[in-house]
Write a protein that holds these residues in place. Structure first.
Motif, mmCIF file in Angstrom:
data_model
loop_
_atom_site.group_PDB
_atom_site.id
_atom_site.type_symbol
_atom_site.label_atom_id
_atom_site.label_comp_id
_atom_site.label_asym_id
_atom_site.label_seq_id
_atom_site.Cartn_x
_atom_site.Cartn_y
_atom_site.Cartn_z
ATOM 1 N N PRO A 108 0.823 -1.220 0.000
ATOM 2 C CA PRO A 108 0.000 0.000 0.000
ATOM 3 C C PRO A 108 0.856 1.269 0.000
ATOM 4 O O PRO A 108 1.992 1.281 0.492
ATOM 5 C CB PRO A 108 -0.798 -0.117 1.300
ATOM 6 N N SER A 109 0.296 2.340 -0.525
ATOM 7 C CA SER A 109 1.022 3.598 -0.691
ATOM 8 C C SER A 109 1.556 4.141 0.633
ATOM 9 O O SER A 109 2.703 4.601 0.716
ATOM 10 C CB SER A 109 0.108 4.635 -1.347
ATOM 11 N N GLU A 110 0.753 4.090 1.701
ATOM 12 C CA GLU A 110 1.206 4.617 2.990
ATOM 13 C C GLU A 110 2.395 3.828 3.523
ATOM 14 O O GLU A 110 3.332 4.399 4.094
ATOM 15 C CB GLU A 110 0.054 4.586 3.999
ATOM 16 N N LYS A 111 2.357 2.522 3.358
ATOM 17 C CA LYS A 111 3.477 1.690 3.800
ATOM 18 C C LYS A 111 4.721 1.993 2.969
ATOM 19 O O LYS A 111 5.839 2.045 3.491
ATOM 20 C CB LYS A 111 3.095 0.211 3.692
ATOM 21 N N ARG A 112 4.539 2.218 1.673
ATOM 22 C CA ARG A 112 5.670 2.561 0.808
ATOM 23 C C ARG A 112 6.312 3.873 1.260
ATOM 24 O O ARG A 112 7.539 4.011 1.256
ATOM 25 C CB ARG A 112 5.221 2.687 -0.650
ATOM 26 N N GLU A 113 5.492 4.838 1.628
ATOM 27 C CA GLU A 113 6.023 6.115 2.108
ATOM 28 C C GLU A 113 6.860 5.913 3.364
ATOM 29 O O GLU A 113 7.940 6.499 3.513
ATOM 30 C CB GLU A 113 4.876 7.087 2.383
ATOM 31 N N HIS A 114 6.371 5.086 4.273
ATOM 32 C CA HIS A 114 7.110 4.802 5.508
ATOM 33 C C HIS A 114 8.444 4.123 5.200
ATOM 34 O O HIS A 114 9.491 4.492 5.761
ATOM 35 C CB HIS A 114 6.263 3.915 6.420
ATOM 36 N N LEU A 115 8.424 3.144 4.304
ATOM 37 C CA LEU A 115 9.652 2.433 3.955
ATOM 38 C C LEU A 115 10.649 3.364 3.274
ATOM 39 O O LEU A 115 11.861 3.288 3.526
ATOM 40 C CB LEU A 115 9.325 1.245 3.044
ATOM 41 N N TYR A 116 10.147 4.252 2.423
ATOM 42 C CA TYR A 116 11.052 5.183 1.752
ATOM 43 C C TYR A 116 11.668 6.164 2.751
ATOM 44 O O TYR A 116 12.833 6.546 2.618
ATOM 45 C CB TYR A 116 10.323 5.946 0.644
ATOM 46 N N GLU A 117 10.910 6.550 3.760
ATOM 47 C CA GLU A 117 11.462 7.414 4.812
ATOM 48 C C GLU A 117 12.591 6.707 5.559
ATOM 49 O O GLU A 117 13.614 7.318 5.899
ATOM 50 C CB GLU A 117 10.355 7.835 5.779
#
Length: 628
Positions: free
Chosen positions: A284-293
């Protein structure tokens, strides 16, 4: 155009020098396709382009051409800067054929001192090579060869510059072996001056098919041109005439995109859409954002703070495209493969894995593509620790992943690198034959547990009905996944992040493929494409008095590659992995482009069937571009 060919018979340990004078042979790929037989390839061709040894910027790459042990078809790989000293041997192309009948390996030593060409064959016994590789892999082999031949490249009291190609244990035991080339000045290796030829397994081809594990070369013969291209004043006048700017300014402008390096710029442009956790685009997009951070804080920021800029060693190129972090070179694709795509997010862990993959002589892009699949198999329960032979914990679940899990995944990958490079277990030896072979083999041996298959957790381009495959470039763009190009695993396609119809994608990929074979054939660095795609025809005419239609020459060259691969049975197969299909589907369905609106609706309704239809139309458009 006249070319000097050095033919080496690896079985007989003999060589011959000949002159080639064929109008259609202007570069390395031209010559390779004229001598390779798709049904019985029998040789490897290594060479430089027509401008190597000159002061033109970005023209000193070495190209290696042959039949890829991974794809089963014609392939090429190249090394930046390594062609300058190759040109000083007075040789344009080296053709290596034959194979020693003993367990020994061989290293040709090519030198040209004061106009005298000499070729020596250095033999390394199998057991001695094993011991050398066990120390520090291919770097130990380079050191061993330098000790043997340093003084052979001494003129008076001075050492002339020299280079070598070297293969590591991965070339002996897998299909993923790369070649390294390191610059040697004053009898010593120049730190961080190693360049790589990784894609297609050409190190494996040399080591396994010809028992050649290295080449030492150098000389002091300056190449002569009809126009003196070693005179900066003359070269500057050529560029002033063509562009109104000096050679230096034209070169800087052409390569400014790469001044920051591929790593920082490509991670920034990909953002949360970059490949993570085995090319999993169901995250999911929110999880991807967290991983990229996590990646930004623990990899990208530390890298930017300590990065050191270096050039590749190309004499006239001003751009420091090589980025060194604490003594280790890092690029985008390799750091992604053995980084976030393998569930590893901290810079020290990624650095150590890249260093070890280099020591073992792997194509780190190909191998990292495999580590992510193995981690996926483990996480899904398709394999256990006993099957793999690695009793270490992992967490390859993006939903529950925490930063400390990066160390677990890194330790697992480190053990896997060593096992596969040296063929230490049956599991490792199976992986060494390529990811597609491994998927088929493990499905036969272990069966499918539940609904999931081994190929569900892999991402590769497949060729023919057998084991042919290669890891695509590390971007979720439609061209890279659907149309990997006539020469796959490289940028021989439309790799732009541009939503477009399948017909347009096929046409643009074919056009880009033609322009991308140009630098491979002529020994150019593709980072300089902004100037050579404009001016190369004029420069050819000015220097050689030869009118050349660069685009059509190389379109015909790709037609020859296509014909070769058809005979070899190396034809691009439909997408066969869930990861690849999901990547296409998610890209199209997330796009807000009008060009893909109908396809997004169709994929929502019909799923994988619609993905297959889009791919088929795009590939048909691509193939039609090469039909006269």
């Amino acid at each position: 155009m006249k070319k000097t060919l050095l033919s080496i018979d690896a079985e007989k340990r003999t060589y011959a020098v000949d002159t080639i004078d064929e109008a259609d042979v202007i570069g390395v790929v031209d010559y390779a396709l004229s001598v390779l037989d798709p049904l019985n390839p029998g040789c490897v061709v290594i060479g430089v382009g027509p401008f190597a040894g000159s002061r033109l910027p970005g023209v000193n790459r070495i190209t290696i051409a042959g039949n890829s042990p991974l794809t089963g078809g014609f392939h090429i790989t190249s090394i930046g800067g390594a062609g300058y000293l190759f040109s000083k041997t007075g040789i344009d192309f080296v053709k290596i054929e034959g194979k020693a009948n003993t367990d020994d390996y061989m290293v040709p030593v090519i030198k040209n001192i004061d106009g005298k060409l000499d070729v020596e064959f250095y033999t390394i016994q199998k057991d001695i090579l094993r011991d050398i590789h066990l120390d520090d892999g291919l770097y130990s082999l380079e050191s061993h060869l330098l000790e043997q031949y340093r003084d052979a490249f001494k003129v008076g009291e001075e050492y002339i510059d020299m280079r070598m190609l070297a293969a590591g244990p991965a070339s002996l035991n897998t299909r993923m072996g790369a070649l390294v080339s390191t610059l040697i000045k004053k009898g010593k290796f120049v730190p961080n001056a190693d360049c790589w030829a990784g894609r297609g397994g050409m190190g494996s081809l040399l080591a396994q098919d010809h028992k050649v594990v290295g080449i030492v070369y150098g000389g002091n013969q300056d190449r002569e041109f009809p126009v003196d291209l070693n005179d900066r004043t003359i070269v500057n006048k050529m560029f002033q005439k063509l562009s109104g700017e000096s050679m230096l300014n034209v070169s800087k402008d052409a390569t400014k995109k790469y001044k920051r390096g591929t790593l920082a710029s490509n991670y920034a442009s990909a953002g949360k859409k970059l490949p993570m956790f085995d090319f999993d685009y169901t995250i999911p997009s929110e999880k991807r954002e967290h991983l990229y951070e996590l990646l930004e804080d623990n990899f990208l920021k530390p890298f930017e703070e300590k990065v050191v800029n270096r050039t590749c060693g190309e004499p006239s190129c001003p751009t420091p495209c090589k980025k060194v972090y604490e003594g280790s070179k890092m690029d985008y694709e390799s750091s992604n493969s053995l980084g976030p795509n393998s569930g590893i997010f901290r810079i020290e862990e990624i650095k150590k894995l890249l260093q070890r993959a280099d020591v073992c002589g792997f194509d780190s892009i190909e191998f990292g593509n495999m580590t992510s699949a193995v981690l996926g198999w483990m996480q899904a329960g398709l394999l256990n620790k006993e099957d793999v032979g690695i009793d270490l914990p992992i967490n390859f679940d993006p939903d529950t992943f925490k930063l400390q899990d990066s160390a677990f995944n890194s330790d697992f990958c480190m053990k896997l690198i060593n096992d596969v490079a040296y063929g230490r277990t049956e599991f490792a030896r199976t992986l060494g034959k390529g990811i597609r072979y491994a998927c088929k083999y493990f499905e036969d041996v272990y069966g499918n547990k539940g609904k999931e298959k081994f190929s569900d957790f892999a991402h590769y381009a497949s060729f023919g009905e057998g084991d042919g495959c290669i890891a695509q470039i590390r971007y979720r763009v439609l061209g890279a996944i659907i149309i990997p190009g006539v020469i796959p695993g490289k940028f021989h396609t439309d790799y732009s992040d541009t939503p477009q119809s399948p017909e347009e994608l096929g046409k643009k990929s074919a056009n880009r493929g033609v322009w991308e074979i140009v630098p491979e054939n002529l020994g150019f660095c593709r980072f300089h494409r902004k100037w050579y795609e404009k001016y190369i025809e004029n420069i050819f005419d000015d220097v050689f008095g030869k009118k050349l239609d660069i685009y059509n020459h190389h379109r015909k060259l790709l037609q020859k590659v296509i014909a070769y691969n058809k005979k070899a049975g190396d034809v691009l197969a439909p997408l066969e992995t869930k990861r690849s299909i999901d990547a296409v589907k998610s890209y199209v369905m997330e796009s807000e482009s009008a060009d893909l609106e109908k396809w997004a609706d169709k994929m929502k309704r019909e799923g994988d069937k619609a993905v297959g239809e889009y791919c088929e139309q795009a590939r048909r458009s691509f193939n039609n571009a090469f039909i006269d």
